[in-house]
Design a protein around this motif. Structure first.
Motif, mmCIF file in Angstrom:
data_model
loop_
_atom_site.group_PDB
_atom_site.id
_atom_site.type_symbol
_atom_site.label_atom_id
_atom_site.label_comp_id
_atom_site.label_asym_id
_atom_site.label_seq_id
_atom_site.Cartn_x
_atom_site.Cartn_y
_atom_site.Cartn_z
ATOM 1 N N SER A 159 6.529 3.939 1.093
ATOM 2 C CA SER A 159 6.481 5.385 0.851
ATOM 3 C C SER A 159 6.279 5.680 -0.626
ATOM 4 O O SER A 159 6.676 4.877 -1.487
ATOM 5 N N ALA A 160 5.700 6.806 -0.927
ATOM 6 C CA ALA A 160 5.418 7.178 -2.305
ATOM 7 C C ALA A 160 6.685 7.415 -3.094
ATOM 8 O O ALA A 160 6.714 7.256 -4.324
ATOM 9 N N ALA A 182 -4.057 -1.512 -1.938
ATOM 10 C CA ALA A 182 -3.151 -2.465 -2.579
ATOM 11 C C ALA A 182 -3.973 -3.647 -3.078
ATOM 12 O O ALA A 182 -4.945 -4.050 -2.431
ATOM 13 N N TYR A 212 0.844 -1.189 0.000
ATOM 14 C CA TYR A 212 0.000 0.000 0.000
ATOM 15 C C TYR A 212 0.885 1.247 0.000
ATOM 16 O O TYR A 212 1.773 1.386 0.847
ATOM 17 N N VAL A 213 0.659 2.122 -0.968
ATOM 18 C CA VAL A 213 1.442 3.363 -1.057
ATOM 19 C C VAL A 213 0.894 4.355 -0.029
ATOM 20 O O VAL A 213 -0.298 4.665 -0.029
ATOM 21 N N GLU A 214 1.773 4.812 0.835
ATOM 22 C CA GLU A 214 1.367 5.689 1.935
ATOM 23 C C GLU A 214 0.657 6.940 1.411
ATOM 24 O O GLU A 214 1.135 7.618 0.505
ATOM 25 N N GLY A 215 -0.521 7.217 1.964
ATOM 26 C CA GLY A 215 -1.295 8.386 1.563
ATOM 27 C C GLY A 215 -2.131 8.193 0.321
ATOM 28 O O GLY A 215 -2.820 9.123 -0.114
ATOM 29 N N SER A 216 -2.092 7.010 -0.287
ATOM 30 C CA SER A 216 -2.832 6.777 -1.528
ATOM 31 C C SER A 216 -4.315 6.551 -1.235
ATOM 32 O O SER A 216 -4.706 6.021 -0.194
ATOM 33 N N ALA A 217 -5.140 6.926 -2.203
ATOM 34 C CA ALA A 217 -6.583 6.676 -2.089
ATOM 35 C C ALA A 217 -6.951 5.289 -2.600
ATOM 36 O O ALA A 217 -8.072 4.815 -2.388
ATOM 37 N N GLU A 218 -6.007 4.634 -3.296
ATOM 38 C CA GLU A 218 -6.257 3.314 -3.860
ATOM 39 C C GLU A 218 -5.677 2.232 -2.949
ATOM 40 O O GLU A 218 -4.562 2.358 -2.468
ATOM 41 N N VAL A 273 -6.257 -2.142 2.747
ATOM 42 C CA VAL A 273 -6.014 -0.798 3.274
ATOM 43 C C VAL A 273 -5.573 -0.970 4.720
ATOM 44 O O VAL A 273 -6.244 -1.676 5.488
ATOM 45 N N SER A 285 -7.863 -6.999 -1.809
ATOM 46 C CA SER A 285 -7.398 -5.615 -1.668
ATOM 47 C C SER A 285 -7.120 -5.352 -0.196
ATOM 48 O O SER A 285 -7.680 -6.016 0.689
#
Length: 304
Positions: A302-303, A208, A200-206, A265, A263
């Motif tokens: 991290s992004a 994993a 999961y990309v930190e701060g992402s709305a999508e 979060v 998925s």
């Protein structure tokens, strides 16, 4: 005189996946090559597994001792009976200008393996490589399969035969191989481990995402309706850990595929420095019952 550059167009890309087939059965696929130049082309076909230097090339450090990044071998599992796993016809000839040639590729595995592989080369005039096609295929003793994730075995067969007795001793010592025999209610059920890695990309709305595919082969060995049934346990535990499942149970007819979507979060109380690991069992019922041990590993990255 006029110099002419030979040109051809192939109907498949760099990979030809023959899919799953029952061990001992045969499946074919057709590759079409068109001569788009204005001169007749002489062709010949080679398989890496039939190369005269293949035995010599194998006298190197075994590939399973090197990292997956360093592995460059193309030729995979071979038949026990000595016959080629893959074959192609015709092996030589001519393609007239503007015409095309069909090549029939045959996949004939004689035992179960997920790592049948070879490389097909089409040469023009005996020296110019026109096309290279990576041939892949898998064989099973039973007409259902599960694929996806990261397999926890190695794509190299051992010549050693592990007896069920040895497997039980390994289980008692905690040394359980990725594929072993499990006794349950008087049944022997094959268990294979698969790793699903979700980042999961930190701060992402999508969220994993990852997925598994459950398949039933087209064979009379299975009933026409509900040939294969599957179900995933520990659904509540997975949901508490932040995993959402799409299609955790279902039934397939012959020749069908169904996907289990996953998925993730991260929960609010997750320690981002520690990867989350949750295990579950996937039960697949066809002509026999098989268990697949699924390892769900999730982490925050991290992004940057």
């Amino acid at each position: 005189g006029h110099g002419v550059v030979p040109s051809t167009v192939c109907s498949v890309g760099e990979v030809l996946d023959m899919g799953y087939v029952l061990a001992g059965n045969t499946v074919t696929s057709t590759v079409k090559i068109e001569n788009t130049s204005n001169v007749t082309l002489e062709f010949s076909v080679q398989l890496d597994s039939l190369s005269p230097t293949w035995d010599r090339d194998r006298q190197k450090i075994p590939s399973f001792l090197t990292s997956s990044v360093q592995r460059t071998e193309i030729v995979g599992t071979q038949n026990y009976n000595g016959f080629s796993v893959f074959s192609v016809f015709p092996t030589e000839g001519q393609i007239e200008a503007g015409k095309s040639q069909d090549f029939v590729v045959t996949f004939r595995p004689d035992h179960e393996s997920l790592y049948y592989s070879d490389r097909l080369k089409v040469l023009l005039f005996g020296k110019q490589t026109a096309h290279e096609i990576h041939l892949k295929g898998a064989a099973r003793d039973h007409p259902m399969f599960v694929e996806g994730g990261v397999p926890l075995d190695v794509p190299v067969e051992s010549l050693a035969v592990i007896s069920p007795v040895a497997s039980k001793k390994a289980q008692k010592k905690g040394k359980v191989p990725p594929l072993f025999i499990m006794e349950k209610e008087g049944l022997q059920e094959a268990v294979r481990s698969l790793l699903l890695l979700l980042e999961y990309v930190e701060g992402s709305a999508e969220p994993a995402r990852a997925e598994l595919t459950v398949g039933a082969m087209e064979t009379p060995l299975l009933e026409a309706k509900k040939a294969v049934e599957f179900s995933l346990d520990s659904v509540l535990e997975l949901q508490r850990a932040g995993f959402a499942l799409d299609g955790p149970k279902g039934a397939l007819e012959r020749g069908q595929l169904k996907r289990i979507g996953v998925s993730w979060v991260p929960p609010a109380d997750l320690q981002t420095s520690d990867p989350l690991l949750v295990s579950a069992l996937l039960t697949v019922k066809g002509d026999i019952t098989e268990l697949y041990r699924l390892l769900f590993m999730a982490r925050v990255v991290s992004a940057s």
